[in-house]
Design an enzyme around this catalytic site. Structure first.
Site, PDB file in Angstrom:
ATOM      1  N   GLU A   1      -5.946 -22.214   9.077  1.00 62.59           N
ATOM      2  CA  GLU A   1      -6.273 -21.632   7.779  1.00 62.59           C
ATOM      3  C   GLU A   1      -5.191 -22.006   6.764  1.00 62.59           C
ATOM      4  O   GLU A   1      -4.028 -22.225   7.121  1.00 62.59           O
ATOM      5  CB  GLU A   1      -6.375 -20.113   7.900  1.00 62.59           C
ATOM      6  CG  GLU A   1      -7.643 -19.657   8.607  1.00 62.59           C
ATOM      7  CD  GLU A   1      -8.857 -19.687   7.692  1.00 62.59           C
ATOM      8  OE1 GLU A   1      -9.500 -20.738   7.593  1.00 62.59           O
ATOM      9  OE2 GLU A   1      -9.161 -18.644   7.086  1.00 62.59           O
TER      10      GLU A   1
ATOM     11  N   HIS B   1      12.591   3.146  -1.176  1.00 60.22           N
ATOM     12  CA  HIS B   1      12.819   4.381  -1.913  1.00 60.22           C
ATOM     13  C   HIS B   1      14.263   4.842  -1.896  1.00 60.22           C
ATOM     14  O   HIS B   1      14.622   5.746  -2.631  1.00 60.22           O
ATOM     15  CB  HIS B   1      11.874   5.468  -1.392  1.00 60.22           C
ATOM     16  CG  HIS B   1      10.489   5.307  -1.928  1.00 60.22           C
ATOM     17  ND1 HIS B   1       9.597   6.345  -2.014  1.00 60.22           N
ATOM     18  CD2 HIS B   1       9.846   4.227  -2.408  1.00 60.22           C
ATOM     19  CE1 HIS B   1       8.452   5.900  -2.524  1.00 60.22           C
ATOM     20  NE2 HIS B   1       8.585   4.621  -2.773  1.00 60.22           N
TER      21      HIS B   1
ATOM     22  N   LYS C   1      -0.454   1.291 -14.335  1.00 55.83           N
ATOM     23  CA  LYS C   1      -0.282  -0.168 -14.415  1.00 55.83           C
ATOM     24  C   LYS C   1      -0.767  -0.815 -13.118  1.00 55.83           C
ATOM     25  O   LYS C   1      -1.392  -1.877 -13.135  1.00 55.83           O
ATOM     26  CB  LYS C   1       1.190  -0.499 -14.670  1.00 55.83           C
ATOM     27  CG  LYS C   1       1.419  -1.947 -15.051  1.00 55.83           C
ATOM     28  CD  LYS C   1       2.866  -2.169 -15.468  1.00 55.83           C
ATOM     29  CE  LYS C   1       3.080  -3.636 -15.836  1.00 55.83           C
ATOM     30  NZ  LYS C   1       4.501  -3.951 -16.052  1.00 55.83           N
TER      31      LYS C   1
ATOM     32  N   SER D   1      13.386   0.290  -6.891  1.00 53.91           N
ATOM     33  CA  SER D   1      13.024  -1.110  -7.133  1.00 53.91           C
ATOM     34  C   SER D   1      14.125  -1.878  -7.844  1.00 53.91           C
ATOM     35  O   SER D   1      14.867  -1.325  -8.649  1.00 53.91           O
ATOM     36  CB  SER D   1      11.764  -1.184  -7.993  1.00 53.91           C
ATOM     37  OG  SER D   1      10.680  -0.610  -7.346  1.00 53.91           O
TER      38      SER D   1
END
Lengths: 261, 426, 184
Positions: free
Chosen positions: B289, B217, B245, B221
């Site tokens: 895994e 923040h 979205k 972005s």
């Protein structure tokens, strides 16, 4: 082709590559050089699969009369049998036949009593060591989860049960072993458990080896996944709901983004 | 962050709370109309919020499972089966948790590859990236310990193999392994402490995620063209555009996720883990895994006759085992250096076609490493594993530094709004 | 201003209603989905199938001679089953006429007068009263005596003296044959 389409194509190609790689690595031979078991038809396969109750009950009979002498079914209590269509009275009857160790009583001693629906199915051996001692050093495995515990699942189990036979030329089978086409390494300690008419089915079905293998595999598929029917039917409802909701959310997104695009 | 907001709320209750604890203006500033987000984010930017939601799902399902699970070697396996058979909806919650782990890694790996492609790790977001790497490490520790809890054959033997790795550390290795085990092999003390730590780690992850979002923040972005927002024209408020979205993306993801939960719940798993742990019987193939397979491949690539370690002055302390362990950790820790390995002035691979090509080769290499990790360490797979391990480190240590500095990137657009306008016309 | 004066305005209002409808529908569908999704997480705390299977216990009464009592465990608690003698039944009926702290007739507490079935947990603070085993104190009313704070119960399990507020509870039970009861 605009950039949106290009991205879509690229993403799809990516997914295709990853998917085929995953599949490619999984196929070919099963472990230990044994061939892949042929695919069978199972009532519980597919998005709408259910357990054929009649087959499962016949399979339970096969388990009781053939397998239970050596293999435990630890995860199943008598009351669970309602899942393959037995009534409360039938379950009580099965349970009553079993002798269950309980206690200690007020004198501090263990005692035996007849079973109740809440009891687990009886075990053939008191513990793993006793099981191994009675079976040339190797304890016969518990069967509750066998269908999930082997690659190939029910197909493998069916192939194994019907895969006994004479060893082909050049294959040496040591003393105490049995040749099996689908067992990894081809030599299995268990002698062929099924033989034609080994069990007399209560519903009159002919008990061939193939039939018994099919029925006991159906039964064991149920013991491994008793929630299967509820899971698949809930899954259908959940996916339909999600598709509707996602469709709505897509429209909402388009509406809100209209002025930006 | 500290100043009183000048905005007025009309609702008296909201005003009362806001005056005492400014939650509403905080929400508005971080998610709402006051948080500017680049207007050109594509769907690869959905995966951050998806990861956060999956974390929430794992926490809820995990806490519920812990109400029914018993962390004792004699009861663990049966307690999980009891959850599957007798606890109301137990099978559903268990399968969500089990497949949620795989989903978490799918989402996070895509999230990371997005970062690598678009240069999101570059200044001023270096710390954001590094916190992300620590989140990945915490996730890996959590997943590893979680897999031990059902106490199946893979649980036990996977734990044995991985904890044994620490014995490669010179001098103190064996003491560390004994400390980890709480005994002389993986046994009840190990299971108990793994349960405790597996319950703890996700909350550590939550803390790291909070710091991760806080860092995000600050500079907001990154975006597909890698040019940060300059004016109001470049941004739109997070709500309602990206909330909606993200919700749509969540819907698509849930369809994917729930398909596995209801119709292929054991697709990502190993059949051997449905056999109760037996310390006296080793499974024919010990496989971790799927999300650990690439690191497993790197670990096993260092066989006795590979690598120059035998000829280096470190040969007296460096064993193949230690080399493998170090390389395995280095493969993740090296990512911390990405902001400095990549020397390009242009962030986004959209304008760096050569770098983009190497990105895809790197991606392919990671897939190959994953495939190798799942194979038995014999025959041709050993060579493929060694080649792809070499390529992995070559990419990070040689290709990225060179290509980023030598390639002449295409000219990026002036700004986000310029790019969006151009796209609209094109 | 007339709504229909401007057809473009009319279309705009139409569009807005469509939008609102879409948003409301989506919100409603989402909310319903969330509620349905929440249920399994709540229901998992309800008793599991294996717990429910032990919610009732069957007891064979044949081995209990007249004047004898046994204690069985039901849902984790002790249940006293007493094969009452004629004298005890008579005493219980006598008690009907007395002033009782928790008035209840003996008839209301039994299905067959010779069989008394009750949860053996003192209604004061939860201790297990004495009197079931031979040789144990039975209290002043010939039934049971709680040693913790001195509650006396009669031959019908009713509180007669002491701090307990209520009679020993009679659980749900049924005779499935002359010599077998199912409790719970």
């Amino acid at each position: 082709m605009n950039t949106h389409m290009k991205t879509l194509v690229k993403t799809f190609a990516l997914a295709l590559v990853c998917g085929s790689l995953t599949l490619a690595t999984g196929t070919a031979n099963a472990a230990g050089g044994a061939p892949k078991p042929p695919k069978q038809e199972w009532s519980f396969n597919g998005m709408f699969g259910t357990f054929d109750r009649a087959a499962a009950q016949r399979g339970f009979q096969v388990y009781r009369e053939v397998c239970a002498g050596c293999h435990s079914l630890r995860q199943i209590d008598f009351r669970h049998l309602a899942g393959i269509g037995y009534s409360e009275a039938q379950i009580k009857a099965f349970a009553k036949e079993a002798e269950v160790t309980d206690g200690p009583n007020d004198e501090g001693e263990m005692f035996t009593r007849s079973g109740i629906p809440a009891d687990a199915l009886p075990k053939p051996f008191a513990n793993d060591k006793a099981a191994a001692a009675a079976n040339s050093g190797k304890a016969p495995p518990d069967l509750s989860l066998m269908v999930k515990a082997r690659l190939g699942g029910p197909d493998y189990l069916y192939a194994l049960l019907t895969g006994y036979g004479a060893a082909p030329a050049g294959v040496d089978v040591p003393e105490g072993g049995n040749y099996n086409k689908y067992f990894p390494g081809h030599v299995i300690a268990m002698a062929p458990p099924l033989s034609d008419d080994g069990v007399e089915y209560q519903d009159g079905t002919k008990a061939s080896v193939a039939q018994m293998a099919h029925d006991v595999t159906t039964f064991l598929a149920w013991t491994a996944e008793p929630e299967l029917e509820a899971r698949k039917s809930m899954g259908l409802k959940v996916l339909i709901f999600l598709i509707i909701l996602t469709g709505l959310l897509f429209r909402v997104k388009k509406v809100i983004w209209k002025d930006v695009h | 962050m500290s100043s009183h907001s000048s905005r007025e709320f009309s609702n008296p209750l909201v005003k009362w709370i806001e005056y005492r604890l400014p939650v509403f203006s905080f929400l508005d500033d971080s998610l709402g109309g006051n948080y500017p987000t680049p207007k050109n984010l594509n769907y690869w930017w959905n995966f951050g919020s998806l990861a956060g939601i999956v974390l929430g799902i794992m926490l809820v399902t995990g806490i519920v499972l812990a109400m029914h699970y018993t962390a004792h070697v004699d009861y663990a396996f049966d307690s999980v089966e009891r959850i599957m058979r007798d606890v109301n909806y137990g099978w559903l919650i268990r399968y969500i948790h089990m497949n949620g782990a795989s989903m978490f890694f799918i989402v996070v790996y895509i999230h990371m590859f997005r970062g690598l492609y678009y240069g999101s790790y570059q200044a001023p977001r270096e710390l954001l990236w590094m916190i992300g790497v620590f989140i990945l490490l915490a996730m890996m520790a959590t997943a590893f310990m979680g897999y031990v809890l059902p106490w199946g054959q893979m649980s036990f033997w996977g734990a044995t193999v991985i904890t044994n790795l620490f014995s490669a550390i010179p001098w103190v290795g064996d003491a560390i392994v004994t400390l980890l085990w709480g005994g002389f092999s993986v046994d009840n003390p190990t299971l108990n402490r793994f349960f405790s730590l597996h319950y703890l780690m996700p909350f550590v992850i939550v803390g790291l995620v909070v710091v991760h979002i806080w860092a995000l923040h600050v500079h907001k972005s990154n975006n597909p063209i890698g040019i940060d927002a300059k004016t109001d024209q470049d941004t739109i408020p997070f709500h309602p555009y990206y909330t909606v979205k993200d919700l749509y993306g969540l819907g698509v993801f849930m369809i994917f996720f729930m398909f596995f939960v209801f119709y292929a719940p054991n697709f990502f798993g190993e059949p051997d883990n449905y056999i109760e742990a037996n310390p006296l019987v080793t499974p024919p193939h010990i496989v971790p895994e799927w999300y650990f397979l690439p690191y497993y491949a790197i670990l096993r690539a260092f066989t006795g006759d590979f690598f120059l370690y035998a000829y280096t002055p470190l040969a007296w302390i460096m064993t193949a085992k230690l080399a493998g362990v170090l390389a395995m950790f280095a493969s993740i820790l090296l990512l911390l250096a990405m902001p400095w390995l990549d020397g390009s002035k242009v962030k986004s691979s959209k304008f760096r076609p050569l770098y983009a090509m190497f990105f895809w080769l790197f991606f392919l290499d990671c897939i190959i490493l994953g495939v190798v990790g799942g194979k038995p360490a014999e025959g041709v797979w050993i060579y493929i594993g060694q080649a792809s391990t070499t390529y992995y480190f070559a990419h990070l240590l040689v290709i990225v530094p060179l290509v980023s500095r030598l390639e002449r990137p295409k000219a990026p657009p002036e700004s986000i709004s310029a790019a969006v306008t151009a796209k609209g016309q094109g | 201003m007339s709504d229909t004066a401007n057809p473009a305005q009319g279309a705009e209002i139409d569009e807005k209603t469509r939008r609102d409808f879409l948003f409301t529908t989506t919100g409603a569908v989402g909310a319903v989905g969330a509620a349905i999704a929440a249920w399994p997480f709540i229901d998992q705390m309800n008793p599991a199938a294996d717990t429910l299977a032990l919610s009732s216990t069957e007891v064979d009464l044949a081995p209990i001679a007249e004047g004898q009592s046994i204690t069985v465990v039901w849902r984790g608690k002790p249940v006293f089953i007493r094969h009452r003698t004629a004298a005890e039944i008579a005493d219980a009926k006598e008690g009907d006429k007395q002033a009782l702290p928790d008035p209840e007739s003996d008839e209301a507490r039994v299905k067959k007068p010779e069989w008394l079935v009750m949860v053996g947990v003192c209604t004061h603070l939860g201790c297990i009263p004495l009197g079931n085993k031979s040789g144990e104190a039975k209290g002043e009313f010939g039934g049971w005596f709680c040693p913790c704070h001195g509650s006396h119960y009669d031959t019908s399990g009713r509180i007669r003296k002491g701090p307990a507020p209520k009679n020993l509870p009679v659980p749900e039970y049924a005779f499935i044959s002359d010599s077998r009861v199912k409790i719970g």
